[in-house]
Motif scaffolding. Structure first.
Motif, PDB file in Angstrom:
ATOM      1  N   ARG A  74       0.837  -1.214   0.000  1.00 32.76           N
ATOM      2  CA  ARG A  74       0.000   0.000   0.000  1.00 32.76           C
ATOM      3  C   ARG A  74       0.866   1.257   0.000  1.00 32.76           C
ATOM      4  NH1 ARG A  74      -3.497  -3.093   3.405  1.00 32.76           N
ATOM      5  NH2 ARG A  74      -2.414  -2.358   5.243  1.00 32.76           N
ATOM      6  N   ARG A  75       1.944   1.221   0.796  1.00 32.46           N
ATOM      7  CA  ARG A  75       2.846   2.373   0.874  1.00 32.46           C
ATOM      8  C   ARG A  75       3.491   2.642  -0.493  1.00 32.46           C
ATOM      9  NH1 ARG A  75       4.520   1.107   5.438  1.00 32.46           N
ATOM     10  NH2 ARG A  75       6.105  -0.403   4.807  1.00 32.46           N
ATOM     11  N   ARG A  78       0.885   4.062  -2.871  1.00 36.03           N
ATOM     12  CA  ARG A  78       0.586   5.445  -2.502  1.00 36.03           C
ATOM     13  C   ARG A  78       1.706   6.372  -2.966  1.00 36.03           C
ATOM     14  NH1 ARG A  78       0.075   4.833   2.822  1.00 36.03           N
ATOM     15  NH2 ARG A  78       2.269   5.288   3.135  1.00 36.03           N
ATOM     16  N   ASP A  79       2.961   5.947  -2.779  1.00 36.04           N
ATOM     17  CA  ASP A  79       4.104   6.765  -3.204  1.00 36.04           C
ATOM     18  C   ASP A  79       4.127   6.927  -4.720  1.00 36.04           C
ATOM     19  OD1 ASP A  79       6.480   5.568  -0.690  1.00 36.04           O
ATOM     20  OD2 ASP A  79       4.812   6.996  -0.570  1.00 36.04           O
ATOM     21  N   TRP A  82       1.471   9.360  -5.725  1.00 42.77           N
ATOM     22  CA  TRP A  82       1.857  10.728  -5.393  1.00 42.77           C
ATOM     23  C   TRP A  82       2.843  11.258  -6.422  1.00 42.77           C
ATOM     24  CZ3 TRP A  82       6.177  13.561  -4.427  1.00 42.77           C
ATOM     25  CH2 TRP A  82       5.973  14.822  -3.848  1.00 42.77           C
TER      26      TRP A  82
END
Length: 188
Positions: A74-75, A78-79, A82
């Motif tokens: 997930r991280r 998300r990165d 972004w």
């Protein structure tokens, strides 16, 4: 069993739990983080009578590993989102295989070619005509003066030789991965 017993079991099983995580694919740093989280949880919490501390700890380690991997995924997503939203450019991905991957592929191709070269001439010719040149089996049968059934048997012989070689290569690769995992666990 009270909390002290669970902590004692954890300390006794720590090395085995580390190996379990390595086998599951955790990096040494991930494994340390997961075991640290678990040690904090079992020292802070007073579980109600754990009858099988070993099974309890292995399940806890497995659950934390899955949670850790999901969170990392997930991280990363998300990165990437972004970066894509804030730069306007899609992230650059190099689709070119690595030098190591190309070398391994060349080695495997050479081994498969050697396997084909050991087949009888007629089998090799039929295999190449069908698989590489794309000639239909009935045309190959007419060219070589044999039946379509005989062409199929030659192809089956070639496929079996290739499949047997692939199995041996896969077994060898699995064996080397197994050896590398053992070396990692022993700290080499």
């Amino acid at each position: 069993m009270e909390n002290n017993g669970l902590i004692e079991a954890f300390l006794a099983l720590r090395a085995a739990l580390m190996r379990h995580l390595a086998i599951q694919g955790a990096t040494p740093d991930e494994a340390e983080d997961i075991l640290q989280d678990i040690s904090l949880k079992i020292s802070d919490r007073q579980p109600d009578g754990v009858e099988q501390p070993r099974a309890y700890l292995y399940r806890m380690v497995q659950n934390h590993f899955i949670l850790h991997r999901r969170s990392a995924g997930r991280r990363a997503r998300r990165d990437e989102a972004w970066v894509g939203a804030n730069t306007g450019d899609p992230p650059e991905i190099d689709e070119t295989p690595s030098v190591e991957t190309r070398m391994i592929a060349r080695e495997q191709l050479a081994m498969l070619q050697a396997t084909l070269d050991r087949l009888p001439e007629r089998t090799r010719t039929i295999f190449r005509r069908f698989r590489i040149d794309g000639v239909p089996q009935r045309h190959i049968a007419a060219e070589t003066g044999i039946s379509v059934s005989a062409v199929e048997k030659h192809l089956a012989r070639a496929y079996e030789a290739i499949a047997a070689k692939r199995r041996r290569m896969d077994e060898a690769a699995a064996g080397s991965r197994h050896l590398r995992n053992e070396e990692t666990l022993r700290g080499k």
